[in-house]
Design an enzyme around this catalytic site. Structure first.
Site, PDB file in Angstrom:
ATOM      1  N   MET A  37      11.819  39.221  61.433  1.00 15.71           N
ATOM      2  CA  MET A  37      12.288  38.518  60.237  1.00 15.71           C
ATOM      3  C   MET A  37      12.749  37.105  60.593  1.00 15.71           C
ATOM      4  O   MET A  37      13.448  36.900  61.581  1.00 15.71           O
ATOM      5  CB  MET A  37      13.468  39.311  59.659  1.00 15.71           C
ATOM      6  CG  MET A  37      14.192  38.663  58.509  1.00 15.71           C
ATOM      7  SD  MET A  37      15.427  39.797  57.801  1.00 15.71           S
ATOM      8  CE  MET A  37      16.735  39.718  59.003  1.00 15.71           C
ATOM      9  N   SER A  69      11.596  43.589  66.299  1.00 12.70           N
ATOM     10  CA  SER A  69      12.480  43.829  65.171  1.00 12.70           C
ATOM     11  C   SER A  69      11.713  44.523  64.036  1.00 12.70           C
ATOM     12  O   SER A  69      11.042  45.521  64.309  1.00 12.70           O
ATOM     13  CB  SER A  69      13.103  42.500  64.748  1.00 12.70           C
ATOM     14  OG  SER A  69      14.316  42.708  64.072  1.00 12.70           O
ATOM     15  N   GLN A  70      11.728  43.989  62.815  1.00  9.63           N
ATOM     16  CA  GLN A  70      11.047  44.721  61.730  1.00  9.63           C
ATOM     17  C   GLN A  70       9.554  44.903  61.999  1.00  9.63           C
ATOM     18  O   GLN A  70       8.930  45.844  61.495  1.00  9.63           O
ATOM     19  CB  GLN A  70      11.291  44.059  60.369  1.00  9.63           C
ATOM     20  CG  GLN A  70      10.639  42.695  60.183  1.00  9.63           C
ATOM     21  CD  GLN A  70      10.983  42.037  58.828  1.00  9.63           C
ATOM     22  OE1 GLN A  70      11.904  42.459  58.136  1.00  9.63           O
ATOM     23  NE2 GLN A  70      10.250  41.003  58.457  1.00  9.63           N
ATOM     24  N   ASP A  85      23.727  44.884  70.348  1.00 10.97           N
ATOM     25  CA  ASP A  85      23.072  44.334  69.156  1.00 10.97           C
ATOM     26  C   ASP A  85      24.062  44.162  68.010  1.00 10.97           C
ATOM     27  O   ASP A  85      24.684  45.124  67.562  1.00 10.97           O
ATOM     28  CB  ASP A  85      21.942  45.288  68.724  1.00 10.97           C
ATOM     29  CG  ASP A  85      20.906  44.604  67.858  1.00 10.97           C
ATOM     30  OD1 ASP A  85      21.290  43.807  66.992  1.00 10.97           O
ATOM     31  OD2 ASP A  85      19.714  44.867  68.050  1.00 10.97           O
ATOM     32  N   HIS A 141      20.444  41.353  70.068  1.00 10.43           N
ATOM     33  CA  HIS A 141      19.124  41.584  69.498  1.00 10.43           C
ATOM     34  C   HIS A 141      18.033  40.694  70.112  1.00 10.43           C
ATOM     35  O   HIS A 141      18.167  39.472  70.109  1.00 10.43           O
ATOM     36  CB  HIS A 141      19.201  41.339  67.993  1.00 10.43           C
ATOM     37  CG  HIS A 141      18.058  41.931  67.227  1.00 10.43           C
ATOM     38  ND1 HIS A 141      17.711  43.259  67.334  1.00 10.43           N
ATOM     39  CD2 HIS A 141      17.183  41.387  66.348  1.00 10.43           C
ATOM     40  CE1 HIS A 141      16.670  43.500  66.542  1.00 10.43           C
ATOM     41  NE2 HIS A 141      16.328  42.388  65.935  1.00 10.43           N
TER      42      HIS A 141
END
Ligand SMILES: *[C@@H]1O[C@H](CO)[C@@H](O)[C@H](O)[C@H]1NC(C)=O
Ligand SMILES: *[C@@H]1O[C@H](CO)[C@@H](O)[C@H](O)[C@H]1NC(C)=O
Length: 306
Positions: A41, A115-116, A233, A289
């Site tokens: 993202m 991530s996503q 994270d 992250h």
């Protein structure tokens, strides 16, 4: 999320040169499989400070490898925007057709989602078995969704505040589900019925409604499903989701592991079978992250893409 990767690259330096190069000497003389990457993202396919540079680093490590960093849309601006606002099911369908049309991927490929991008590539594995995905590497992916958006990139912006408001109040309405990517993997443990009924993406790929045997069969075609969790994270909430765990239903404090969950106990997705077969790999690394050192990457993830 460019900054951590930039840091990674700045830290890279000569480390890139010291790793041996085993790929060209594989027994049987077979070429390395291509690698397909899906960005996170707020990022894009080709950001020179993140995935663009990361692609170069991998190409240095694994000479001759074909790396496809997915761009969703006609240009980089659209790609970034689509990471927030384009229906994920449509994104996955587009990627499936792009992969099917790429002659270089015919013999199969490895996939790495950031991530996503991690859960989006899992949807590709479940829905589109051809060309075959061999290893799926999820780097900080959110396989049971998120319940919170503590650090949306561009935090102070109007967009992020609007997104947060939509997620908190109207997340399971058709309107928000259709138009907001993060709503499509929003998992509210206090509104479990609404989540199961109305989540257009995550509840579907996680078999929360009827079990789709095709999804189950396709996911098990993977050689390895590698999940990377970041121990410090502060972007993903709860962090357990990076290993397919989540908050226990009906409350928002206690988490459960994948192995404690219904999806595993009833083996709705084939994950229990994959676990038994040694196909699930759970990796953890220090850092926030998407922050990892080149050394950690080389030692822990590179083996899955050679
Ligand atoms: C190399 O590729 C060929 C053709 O795809 C395959 O039959 C063979 O099993 C592969 N060998 C190894 C060692 O992977
Ligand atoms: C199961 O998934 C496959 C692959 O995406 C899809 O074609 C099919 O329509 C799904 N079946 C159901 C009952 O949803």
């Amino acid at each position: 999320m460019a900054a951590p990767l930039l840091r990674l690259l700045l830290a890279a330096g000569p480390l890139l040169l010291v790793t041996a190069d085993p790929i060209r000497h594989k027994p049987g003389g077979n070429e390395t499989l291509p690698l397909v990457m899906w960005h996170g993202m707020g990022d894009s396919c080709c950001n020179p400070l993140s995935l663009g540079a990361f692609k170069k680093m991998i190409q240095d490590e694994v000479p001759g490898i074909y790396v496809l960093s997915l761009r969703i849309g006609d240009n980089i601006a659209q790609d970034t925007e689509n990471g927030f606002f384009m229906d994920v099911n449509r994104q996955v369908a587009q990627v499936c057709s792009q992969l099917a049309q790429d002659p270089k991927l015919k013999g199969g490929y490895n996939a790495m989602g950031f991530s996503q991008g991690g859960q989006f590539l899992r949807a590709v594995a479940q829905r589109c078995p051809s060309p075959p995905m061999k290893n799926l590497i999820s780097v900080g992916g959110q396989h049971q969704g998120v319940y919170g958006l503590p650090r949306c990139p561009g935090e102070s912006s109007v967009v992020c505040n609007w997104i947060r408001k939509a997620l908190n109040n109207e997340v399971y309405t058709d309107m928000v589900q259709k138009h907001l990517v993060q709503a499509q993997y929003w998992h509210d443990p206090l509104k479990d019925d609404l989540y199961k009924k109305h989540s257009v993406f995550l509840a579907d790929i996680n078999q929360e409604r009827a079990v789709n045997q095709t999804y189950k069969k396709n996911l098990q075609l993977l050689d390895k499903f590698v999940m990377v969790k970041f121990l410090q994270d502060t972007v993903v909430d709860p962090v357990a989701t990076e290993w397919f765990g989540f908050l226990k239903t009906g409350q928002s404090k206690e988490t459960e592991t994948l192995q404690e969950s219904v999806i595993y106990k009833e083996d709705r997705l084939g994950l229990a079978a994959m676990d038994k077969a040694g196909k699930l790999v759970f990796l953890a690394t220090k850092g926030n992250h998407l922050q990892f050192s080149t050394e950690w990457f080389n030692d822990n993830l590179l083996p899955y893409i050679r």
